[in-house]
Design a protein around this motif. Structure first.
Motif, PDB file in Angstrom:
ATOM      1  N   CYS A   1      -1.135  87.957 131.257  1.00  0.00           N
ATOM      2  CA  CYS A   1      -1.522  86.589 131.575  1.00  0.00           C
ATOM      3  C   CYS A   1      -0.700  86.199 132.786  1.00  0.00           C
ATOM      4  O   CYS A   1       0.518  86.331 132.771  1.00  0.00           O
ATOM      5  CB  CYS A   1      -1.233  85.642 130.411  1.00  0.00           C
ATOM      6  SG  CYS A   1      -1.521  83.924 130.878  1.00  0.00           S
TER       7      CYS A   1
ATOM      8  N   CYS B   1      -0.822  83.129 134.193  1.00  0.00           N
ATOM      9  CA  CYS B   1      -0.647  81.679 134.332  1.00  0.00           C
ATOM     10  C   CYS B   1       0.445  81.095 133.457  1.00  0.00           C
ATOM     11  O   CYS B   1       1.140  80.177 133.863  1.00  0.00           O
ATOM     12  CB  CYS B   1      -1.938  80.957 133.967  1.00  0.00           C
ATOM     13  SG  CYS B   1      -3.349  81.340 134.994  1.00  0.00           S
ATOM     14  N   THR B   2       0.561  81.558 132.222  1.00  0.00           N
ATOM     15  CA  THR B   2       1.283  80.757 131.236  1.00  0.00           C
ATOM     16  C   THR B   2       2.722  81.169 131.000  1.00  0.00           C
ATOM     17  O   THR B   2       3.486  80.407 130.406  1.00  0.00           O
ATOM     18  CB  THR B   2       0.593  80.835 129.861  1.00  0.00           C
ATOM     19  OG1 THR B   2       0.656  82.197 129.405  1.00  0.00           O
ATOM     20  CG2 THR B   2      -0.849  80.396 129.953  1.00  0.00           C
ATOM     21  N   GLY B   3       3.101  82.379 131.366  1.00  0.00           N
ATOM     22  CA  GLY B   3       4.437  82.838 130.995  1.00  0.00           C
ATOM     23  C   GLY B   3       4.541  83.151 129.504  1.00  0.00           C
ATOM     24  O   GLY B   3       5.630  83.391 128.998  1.00  0.00           O
ATOM     25  N   TYR B   4       3.427  83.106 128.807  1.00  0.00           N
ATOM     26  CA  TYR B   4       3.268  83.538 127.404  1.00  0.00           C
ATOM     27  C   TYR B   4       3.852  82.601 126.344  1.00  0.00           C
ATOM     28  O   TYR B   4       3.545  82.747 125.160  1.00  0.00           O
ATOM     29  CB  TYR B   4       3.839  84.956 127.169  1.00  0.00           C
ATOM     30  CG  TYR B   4       3.302  85.997 128.126  1.00  0.00           C
ATOM     31  CD1 TYR B   4       2.036  86.544 127.944  1.00  0.00           C
ATOM     32  CD2 TYR B   4       4.043  86.424 129.221  1.00  0.00           C
ATOM     33  CE1 TYR B   4       1.533  87.498 128.823  1.00  0.00           C
ATOM     34  CE2 TYR B   4       3.544  87.377 130.111  1.00  0.00           C
ATOM     35  CZ  TYR B   4       2.287  87.907 129.901  1.00  0.00           C
ATOM     36  OH  TYR B   4       1.807  88.839 130.776  1.00  0.00           O
ATOM     37  N   THR B   5       4.718  81.660 126.735  1.00  0.00           N
ATOM     38  CA  THR B   5       5.388  80.833 125.731  1.00  0.00           C
ATOM     39  C   THR B   5       4.404  80.175 124.761  1.00  0.00           C
ATOM     40  O   THR B   5       4.549  80.272 123.546  1.00  0.00           O
ATOM     41  CB  THR B   5       6.193  79.719 126.429  1.00  0.00           C
ATOM     42  OG1 THR B   5       7.064  80.344 127.355  1.00  0.00           O
ATOM     43  CG2 THR B   5       6.977  78.903 125.430  1.00  0.00           C
TER      44      THR B   5
END
Ligand code: FES
Ligand code: FES
Lengths: 998, 173
Positions: B143, B145-149
């Motif tokens: 991903c 965009c989100t940095g996965y957090t």
């Protein structure tokens, strides 16, 4: 809700300032998004595949499409000749005689440069035909390294220019010489920022058609702006702007600046559609994207500071060299000038000298990439601040603090022209130090170091510019050139708000979002202004240049949404509100100024008990009963607002440029620990503080910070577009170009401060790019601190970090050693092995000279024809990983010493690049009547195949070359009488009839 | 069993999100292309076509699989579940989808379909996953965009909710 006029005060009760769940998400989560490749295509749409150059630098002698056109399903092939007939080169940002066409017309200048477009019934057929377009290349020596390319002896890409340095400018602000003369210390550092890209997960998509009757092109593409490039595309297509209708889909799978670079393909596919006489669709694949879409600009900077004994920096000197790749593609050389006014960062440094040089090399052209210009500048500036501290024996944070712009100085005019709008940098640093637990982190470092572990802390203070001044790019011209060209400045944003006959509110913005949630925020802003429920506002973000309001600054870049576009939305909504207030004032019996909007109703006054009418009733009147409206009210309800900030002036005579409207503040620090054995860098804690002005939606702001942080981390530790010395591209898959996964990205500690901007309607600034600027250098500073070294290069891969630590590599396994890159350059290797043959040396030797044997033992050999004594031409298909390449090979047997030794060599060219190999074969008789065949070989590949990475290639080469000799053993009766045997017999028949087929 | 002839078009019939669907595929047609362009199920995205990004992940007979690494003919006669089937037609979002929205686990949404499919498979097998397990499972996806957090949080929350629900159901019995 009385404070509607002043949005800043309305935040607590209103929509703005809330973490709204996004209106975008429902459709996206159901798989109902409408991305470029999901759009319905017109009946009869054909599909394109792009033939790309396997060479970094070569003349195109001829392009023959005959064989490709014979493939079933292929309609046409677009070549440089068509492009010359119908199009023009793209306009370039500097006045130098060089041409950049959407397709190479006479010379290729980077691996992956488009050479032809095959248009077929489907993508599969189009790709089949790519290998059958015959291009005759005349190889030229490449210029790959930025500094080497800038040297006088380098191969020149654009002969008309005579040099690869296509722009050089010197700037001078204040009295840097005096400051350097008076300084206690001069501290300098030379750094390199590598090529990388934020690589959206969706690649480029273009759907184009041509209307012969109107002479007009209609193109849908997941282009992200800036729409200034619409003029560039229209000029290349040689049509007036309205005859290039450009539309963007509702959804886009990420961009981060990269989808600016789709614009040459808009032109290319428009021409392909014209040639095909049918709509043409092209979907870029990942290999194309990585090697040829776009890239951040790699930069070599030498930066020097004049410093007092206390660590106060009085002057800076930058010598910057930007490598923009093979062509100066618009908006380059903007990587330099986006940050030009801000070269002193967050510091109060009054004297500045700059030399900027742009060099062209045989690499992919560069372009927008999140953080644009920022990572490069801060990598130099903040590495230097760390280095000053290390040199002077001061704490890095002390050096940062001593130099920050003081809070009372805002708005602060930086020496090169940026007007830092607002902030309190020392307070921000203090907040981050406290809330991020810096003291504790320092204790952890000290404890780790006591145990002999490599632990370091890095810092970065950065100003994050947003809302670019469209005029900044003209700083590349001299004041005199600018006078001639006329001024360029500003940044016009647009938004349209309309109310339909049933009172429903719609908004359109030309901000072409790529996942940032613009629809949500626009709805929040409008809901507040009109006092209607958030859910009732519909926002459309598709852009159609023929029907929508747009301007050159439209699009999604320079973090312009929250500061500028949301401001335009606010302005358009306010106009609608004021008109409705005028209409409602009469029936409510009050003056328009006292009318208030809340709860879906229009109220006579501020208090809830006042008389009111429903919003849809008032709005309906403009459509259903225009006769009842007050005088001067035209009826209909649609307002388009354009907004441009007056602060964005053109560069002045002294080359001062306020390159952006807003300047947020970012302060980061992190603790890292380095594994002394593997060289892996582990982030122990990462703290990032942002002051993005007023926060419109906290959840979206944090989302931007986390996403930027993950990308910054990738740039720091993993990502690089690597090139071989011959310009071959070495990072062609996502297994070679490594992107952080959930295993590599830790959760950063995110802190906020809000100092509203005085210059934007809502007080917001951009926040999307800060960590792309700050994180790479912050981590690099921590590694520098951990290792006590200044020579830190990105990306800090385990191998590179180990190199800096200086641990000796163990010897490679016996029999396998990397060879010095030969002609193929990209990837070379050398190894040796042996095989036992079930025949005496004489037989083995003799059989190896037979063409039929050769045809049978060379893996993937389709055709073999003799071209001379012991020389053959062959067609060989080789697969490495997911790539299969069909090589036209020349095979020779030389150094014949029967029956003891010979050399077997092959050189091949394919659309996928070049390959060559050579094996020295020695034969030794064995007691049992057999032969031991020993071979040493060297092999090298270049071009697209080389992009799959050296590790895979080593394995593949070993297998392929090994196969040659095990097959020879089988041919001699040592193995299965395979179908190879039968094939060999057949070939023997063919070759035997005199030279084989042609 | 389908007999494959090179270059011929084959009728491939599969159960897509509970409904039988069929279409034409040549032997080399990728499952991802078949789903998107033949059956019109464009919710499955393609980000690399070489098995790394995970965007194309669907569930084949319940198991998360890369649609770009499978041929359409290999899916003949099998059950294929894609993002379009996660929420019922016109129905509310599933617990997993809703959690993604709450936790801002998507921005551009291009990676999301694949991630949801992996998560659906994973949560069916792992009732009480740790954060480390969730991150390990997600590492098959990129991903940008989100940095996965948000994704990690959403998955952990759904796992906890489902545990609670099961507990309540047991208590009710
Ligand atoms: S598209 Fe299948 S893994 Fe990337
Ligand atoms: S949300 Fe954009 S790639 Fe994941």
């Amino acid at each position: 809700m009385e404070a509607l006029e002043q949005p800043a005060a309305a935040a607590p009760q209103g929509e703005v300032g809330r973490s709204r769940e996004r209106v975008e998400d429902d459709a996206l989560l159901r798989g109902a998004g409408r991305y470029g490749d999901d759009l319905a295509v017109p009946p009869g749409t054909l599909h394109a595949a792009v033939l790309r150059s396997p060479h970094a630098h070569a003349d195109i002698r001829s392009v023959d499409v005959t064989r490709a056109l014979a493939v079933s399903g292929v309609h046409t092939v677009l070549t440089g000749e068509d492009v010359r007939n119908w199009a023009a080169p793209f306009p370039v940002g500097v006045r130098e005689p060089m041409e950049h066409w959407c397709l190479a017309v006479d010379r290729v200048r980077y691996v992956g440069e488009p050479v032809a477009v095959v248009v077929a019934e489907d993508r599969y057929a189009a790709e089949d035909a790519l290998g059958l377009v015959d291009v005759d290349y005349g190889l030229l020596s490449p210029a790959v390294d930025a500094e080497a390319a800038a040297a006088p002896e380098a191969a020149v890409l654009h002969e008309g220019v005579g040099s690869n340095v296509v722009s050089e400018r010197h700037f001078h602000y204040g009295e840097p010489e005096d400051a350097f003369a008076a300084a206690d210390h001069h501290v300098s550092l030379k750094v390199r920022y590598p090529r990388n890209s934020c690589t959206p997960i969706e690649c480029y998509v273009v759907l184009a058609s041509y209307d012969v009757a109107a002479g007009a092109y209609d193109v849908s593409a997941n282009f992200q702006g800036p729409f200034a490039l619409h003029s560039v595309m229209a000029r290349a297509l040689q049509v007036p702007a309205p005859r290039l209708r450009l539309r963007t889909p509702a959804d886009s799978g990420g961009s981060f600046g990269i989808k600016q670079g789709v614009f040459p393909y808009v032109v290319l596919m428009a021409l392909a559609a014209r040639k095909a006489g049918a709509p043409v669709k092209w979907v870029e694949d990942r290999l194309e994207h990585l090697q040829a879409a776009s890239s951040a600009t790699n930069r070599v900077s030498t930066i020097e500071a004049a410093v007092t004994a206390e660590g106060r920096v009085t002057a800076l000197r930058y010598d910057q060299l930007d490598d923009c790749g093979a062509y100066l593609r618009a908006p380059e050389p903007a990587t330099f000038y986006r940050m030009h006014g801000t070269l002193t960062g967050a510091y109060d440094i009054r004297h500045l000298a700059v030399r900027n040089r742009v060099v062209l090399t045989n690499k992919t052209p560069t372009g927008l990439n999140r953080g644009f210009g920022g990572p490069q500048v801060y990598y130099a500036l903040e590495r230097l601040m760390q280095h000053i501290a290390a040199t002077l024996g001061l704490d890095p944070l002390t050096v940062i603090r001593r130099n920050l712009v003081p809070p009372e100085a805002f708005p602060y005019r930086a020496p090169a022209g940026s007007l830092l709008d607002s902030g309190d940098y020392p307070a921000a640093v203090e907040l981050a130090e406290r809330d991020g637990g810096l003291a504790e982190l320092r204790e952890r470092r000290d404890a780790a170091r006591r145990e002999g572990r490599y632990y370091g802390i890095g810092f970065c203070a950065a100003v994050e510019p947003s809302i670019s001044n469209m005029g900044y790019i003209t700083t590349v011209m001299t004041p005199e050139e600018r006078r001639k060209a006329g001024p360029k400045n500003g940044a016009v944003s647009t938004a349209t708000v309309s109310v339909d006959p049933l009172g429903a509110v719609s908004v359109h913005v030309s901000s072409t979002p790529q996942g940032q949630g613009h629809r949500t925020v626009a709805a929040q802003v409008v809901a507040d202004v009109l006092g209607v429920p958030f859910e009732s506002v519909t926002v459309n973000v598709e852009l159609d240049t023929q029907k929508d309001a747009w301007s050159i600054a439209s699009g999604n870049y320079s973090s312009r949404f929250s500061g500028a576009v949301a401001g335009a939305v606010h302005k358009a909504a306010t106009r609608v509100r004021d008109r409705l207030a005028g209409i409602a004032a009469g029936p409510l019996g009050v003056a328009p100024e006292t009318v208030r909007f809340a709860g879906g109703r229009v109220h006579a006054g501020a208090d809830d008990g006042s008389a009111s009418m429903s919003f849809h009733r008032v709005a309906g009147a403009v459509h259903w009963a225009p006769g009842t409206l007050p005088e001067g009210e035209p009826g209909g309800l649609r307002e388009t607002a354009f907004w441009t900030p007056p602060e964005l002036a053109a560069p002045d005579e002294g080359d001062h440029i306020n390159s952006s409207l807003c300047y947020g503040f970012v302060f980061d620090y992190c603790g890292v620990e380095i594994d002394p054995v593997t060289g892996a860098v582990r982030i122990d804690r990462y703290v990032t503080l942002h002051d993005p002005g007023r926060i419109l939606n906290p959840q979206l702001v944090d989302g931007q910070v986390r996403g930027g942080f993950a990308q910054g981390l990738g740039a720091a530790l993993m990502e690089e577009f690597a090139y071989g010395d011959d310009g071959s591209f070495l990072a062609g898959t996502l297994a070679d170009y490594l992107i952080p996964t959930s295993m590599e990205v830790p959760e950063p500690v995110i802190l906020h401060m809000e100092t509203p901007s005085p210059f934007t309607p809502l007080g917001a600034k951009g926040v999307g790019e800060g960590n792309n600027m700050s994180t790479p250098v912050c981590i690099a500073n921590a590694v520098a601190d951990a290792l006590g070294r200044a020579d830190i290069e990105l990306p800090l891969t385990p191998a590179r970090v180990r190199g800096v630590i200086g641990i000796d590599e163990p010897e490679p396994p016996a029999g396998l050693e990397p060879a010095a890159a030969p002609r193929g350059g990209g990837s070379g290797l050398r190894a040796s092995d042996s095989v036992t043959m079930p025949a005496p040396p004489e037989t083995v030797f003799h059989r190896m000279l037979e063409p039929a044997t050769l045809a049978a033992i060379i893996p993937g050999c389709h055709e073999l024809e003799a071209t001379g004594e012991n020389a053959y031409r062959a067609d060989v298909t080789v697969g490495v990983g997911m790539i299969r390449a069909r090589y036209e090979a020349r095979i020779t047997l030389s150094e014949l010493d029967p029956p003891h030794s010979l050399r077997l060599s092959g050189v091949g060219e394919s659309a996928m690049g070049s390959a060559e190999g050579s094996a020295r074969v020695r034969l030794t008789a064995l007691d049992d009547g057999g032969t031991r065949l020993d071979y040493d070989y060297e092999a090298a590949v270049g071009g697209k195949v080389a992009a799959v990475g050296a590790r895979m290639l080593q394995g593949a080469a070993r297998v392929i070359i090994g196969q040659i000799f095990t097959r020879l053993a089988a041919e001699l009766g040592g193995g299965q009488p395979s179908w190879w045997r039968r094939l060999a017999d057949r070939l023997r028949g063919l070759v035997g009839r005199g030279g084989g087929r042609s | 069993m389908l007999k494959i002839e090179a270059n011929d078009s084959h009728r491939v019939t599969l159960t897509l999100n509970g409904r039988e669907r069929s279409g034409n595929a040549r032997p080399r047609t990728l499952l991802s292309d078949f789903l998107r362009h033949e059956l019109g199920a464009t919710g499955t995205h393609v980000g690399c076509e070489h098995g790394v990004c995970g965007a194309c992940t669907v569930r084949v007979d319940g198991v998360a699989s890369r649609a770009c690494l499978m041929l359409a003919v290999q899916a003949d006669g099998r059950r294929v579940d894609t993002v379009e089937g996660l929420a019922g037609d016109d129905g509310p979002l599933s617990d997993l989808q809703a959690a993604f929205r709450r936790h801002h686990a998507l921005q551009c949404g291009f990676c999301t379909a694949g991630i949801l499919n992996s998560c659906a498979d994973f949560l069916g097998r792992e009732r009480d996953p740790s954060e480390a397990q969730v991150r390990d499972m997600l590492s098959g996806h990129l991903c940008r965009c989100t940095g996965y957090t948000g994704i990690v949080r959403a998955v952990l929350e759904v796992a906890a909710q489902r545990r609670e629900q099961r507990q309540e159901e047991r208590d009710d019995v």
